[in-house]
Design a protein around this motif. Structure first.
Motif, PDB file in Angstrom:
ATOM      1  N   LYS A   1      -8.277  19.401  46.899  1.00 43.16           N
ATOM      2  CA  LYS A   1      -7.438  19.351  45.541  1.00 43.16           C
ATOM      3  C   LYS A   1      -7.941  18.798  44.060  1.00 43.16           C
ATOM      4  CE  LYS A   1      -2.955  19.072  47.626  1.00 43.16           C
ATOM      5  NZ  LYS A   1      -1.295  18.125  48.317  1.00 43.16           N
ATOM      6  N   PRO A   2      -7.831  18.840  43.267  1.00 40.82           N
ATOM      7  CA  PRO A   2      -8.209  18.462  41.711  1.00 40.82           C
ATOM      8  C   PRO A   2      -7.902  16.829  42.422  1.00 40.82           C
ATOM      9  CG  PRO A   2      -6.842  20.713  41.693  1.00 40.82           C
ATOM     10  CD  PRO A   2      -6.702  19.373  42.316  1.00 40.82           C
TER      11      PRO A   2
ATOM     12  N   GLY B   1     -10.426  15.303  50.268  1.00 39.78           N
ATOM     13  CA  GLY B   1      -9.682  16.524  49.677  1.00 39.78           C
ATOM     14  C   GLY B   1     -10.354  17.652  49.225  1.00 39.78           C
TER      15      GLY B   1
ATOM     16  N   PRO C   1     -15.524  18.940  50.057  1.00 38.39           N
ATOM     17  CA  PRO C   1     -13.909  19.446  50.350  1.00 38.39           C
ATOM     18  C   PRO C   1     -13.525  19.905  51.997  1.00 38.39           C
ATOM     19  CG  PRO C   1     -15.047  21.430  49.667  1.00 38.39           C
ATOM     20  CD  PRO C   1     -16.009  19.926  49.963  1.00 38.39           C
TER      21      PRO C   1
ATOM     22  N   ASP D   1      -3.943  11.012  42.862  1.00 37.31           N
ATOM     23  CA  ASP D   1      -5.201  11.395  43.662  1.00 37.31           C
ATOM     24  C   ASP D   1      -5.716  10.460  44.333  1.00 37.31           C
ATOM     25  OD1 ASP D   1      -6.955  10.286  41.867  1.00 37.31           O
ATOM     26  OD2 ASP D   1      -7.406  11.772  40.489  1.00 37.31           O
TER      27      ASP D   1
END
Length: 206
Positions: free
Chosen positions: A42-43, A40, A10, A64
């Protein structure tokens, strides 16, 4: 010729990136383009085994980085996957991404060289390394080795930069990846790829 390097941390410029940058630098010195792709923070959805990608070559979820990663990997000559170590395993978000990148799409990656690298503070590196290598071994991707297991140690980028043996291992990995890509390119005109049999699926419960 180009190699896709996936930063599965992350942290965009953290320890994993530091190791990948060492590999990328060596690839560049050998005349190979290198792109570090950050997944990244983000989920990232897990694979739901819907099977749609078998028909389209793309994941049904497009919110994503998965489909962009698939597109980049399809065009790449080699792949390096980098991950931090969490509880003796790679980052969960990275594994969710890789499950969807490989599920139903791995035929396009066959015979592209692959390598995994891991970054940890202290332990769990070899277990994480093993998990990542299994994506290659199920996809007919030759695994690129180095002079030691592909790992760096440190709790910050500065500490990783002080891991002289780890960075040397990354540079050797870059050299070996470049050599394999060039060797495969040279052989392509005279050595055919292995003949592929029709896949057989055996279920053990009948």
């Amino acid at each position: 010729m180009n190699v896709l390097l996936i930063n599965g941390s992350p942290h965009k410029n953290g320890c994993t990136h530091t190791a990948l940058a060492e590999v990328a630098g060596q690839l560049n010195r050998q005349g190979i383009d290198a792109c570090i792709f950050h997944i990244g923070a983000k989920p990232i959805r897990g694979c739901i085994a819907c099977g749609k990608c078998v028909q389209t070559g793309k994941c049904v979820f497009d919110d994503d980085p998965v489909n962009e990663c698939v597109e980049r990997l399809n065009k790449a000559d080699g792949l390096v996957i980098g991950s931090p170590v969490y509880y003796a395993s790679p980052n969960g978000a990275l594994l969710a991404l890789l499950d969807r990148v490989f599920y139903g799409k791995a035929a396009a990656y066959a015979f592209k060289p692959g390598a995994a690298i891991v970054s940890c503070r202290r332990g769990g590196s070899t277990a994480s390394f093993d998990v990542l290598n299994k994506y290659f071994t199920i996809s007919q991707m030759p695994i690129i080795s180095s002079i030691y297991w592909n790992m760096v140690h440190g709790n910050s980028p500065d500490e990783v930069r002080r891991d002289a043996e780890g960075l040397q291992t990354m540079r050797a990995l870059g050299n070996n990846m470049a050599w394999m890509i060039k060797s495969l390119a040279a052989a392509r005109s005279s050595v055919p790829l292995p003949e592929q049999e029709t896949r057989v699926w055996t279920n053990f419960v009948r």
